[in-house]
Design a protein around this motif. Sequence first.
Motif, PDB file in Angstrom:
ATOM      1  N   ASP A 169       7.378   4.397   3.276  1.00  0.00           N
ATOM      2  CA  ASP A 169       8.400   3.912   4.206  1.00  0.00           C
ATOM      3  C   ASP A 169       9.637   3.403   3.457  1.00  0.00           C
ATOM      4  O   ASP A 169      10.772   3.643   3.871  1.00  0.00           O
ATOM      5  CB  ASP A 169       7.842   2.791   5.092  1.00  0.00           C
ATOM      6  N   GLN A 170       9.404   2.717   2.345  1.00  0.00           N
ATOM      7  CA  GLN A 170      10.508   2.206   1.552  1.00  0.00           C
ATOM      8  C   GLN A 170      11.323   3.359   0.959  1.00  0.00           C
ATOM      9  O   GLN A 170      12.556   3.312   0.947  1.00  0.00           O
ATOM     10  CB  GLN A 170      10.002   1.294   0.446  1.00  0.00           C
ATOM     11  N   PHE A 171      10.656   4.387   0.479  1.00  0.00           N
ATOM     12  CA  PHE A 171      11.357   5.556  -0.049  1.00  0.00           C
ATOM     13  C   PHE A 171      12.182   6.249   1.043  1.00  0.00           C
ATOM     14  O   PHE A 171      13.299   6.703   0.800  1.00  0.00           O
ATOM     15  CB  PHE A 171      10.393   6.550  -0.685  1.00  0.00           C
ATOM     16  N   ASP A 198       0.839  -1.201   0.000  1.00  0.00           N
ATOM     17  CA  ASP A 198       0.000   0.000   0.000  1.00  0.00           C
ATOM     18  C   ASP A 198       0.876   1.253   0.000  1.00  0.00           C
ATOM     19  O   ASP A 198       2.108   1.184   0.025  1.00  0.00           O
ATOM     20  CB  ASP A 198      -0.971  -0.013   1.170  1.00  0.00           C
ATOM     21  N   LEU A 199       0.249   2.377  -0.018  1.00  0.00           N
ATOM     22  CA  LEU A 199       0.953   3.646  -0.135  1.00  0.00           C
ATOM     23  C   LEU A 199       1.875   3.896   1.061  1.00  0.00           C
ATOM     24  O   LEU A 199       3.004   4.393   0.890  1.00  0.00           O
ATOM     25  CB  LEU A 199      -0.062   4.786  -0.278  1.00  0.00           C
ATOM     26  N   GLU A 201      19.603   5.434   3.186  1.00  0.00           N
ATOM     27  CA  GLU A 201      20.693   4.561   2.757  1.00  0.00           C
ATOM     28  C   GLU A 201      21.553   5.224   1.691  1.00  0.00           C
ATOM     29  O   GLU A 201      22.781   5.127   1.728  1.00  0.00           O
ATOM     30  CB  GLU A 201      20.133   3.229   2.244  1.00  0.00           C
ATOM     31  N   ILE A 202      20.928   5.903   0.741  1.00  0.00           N
ATOM     32  CA  ILE A 202      21.726   6.534  -0.318  1.00  0.00           C
ATOM     33  C   ILE A 202      22.531   7.698   0.254  1.00  0.00           C
ATOM     34  O   ILE A 202      23.658   7.947  -0.161  1.00  0.00           O
ATOM     35  CB  ILE A 202      20.869   6.968  -1.529  1.00  0.00           C
TER      36      ILE A 202
END
Length: 112
Positions: free
Chosen positions: A8-10, A2-3, A16-17
């Motif tokens: 959260d993944q973004f 879901d959105l 991390e980046i």
Amino acid sequence: MDLDDLIDQFDRMHDEIEDDVGKIVKNNTIEMTKETVGNAEKRFDKGYATGYTARNIETDVIDKLHAKTISKSEHSGYLNYGTRFMSATWFLRDAYLNQREKVHKDLKRLVE
């Protein structure tokens, strides 16, 4: 997914980046400092060199994404760029130009 999961993944990817870019910046600045010191040791060969400038070149990490190679020698600018009485000895400039290519390759590899 879901959105909320996507957001959260973004957020995790962003953190991390940023860490990876920070490592790239720090490691490449350290490499540039070593090359600058090596250039100073090799190129200052006119007979009056004492090693003062090479001993005073260091890496300054300002924050996670900002680091720089500096020379605390008061006269290093005159050595690097020259004066009307002496030609330039590109010890810092050449190290920068070499390292700039490496940084671009590292960052490009990170985002591909």
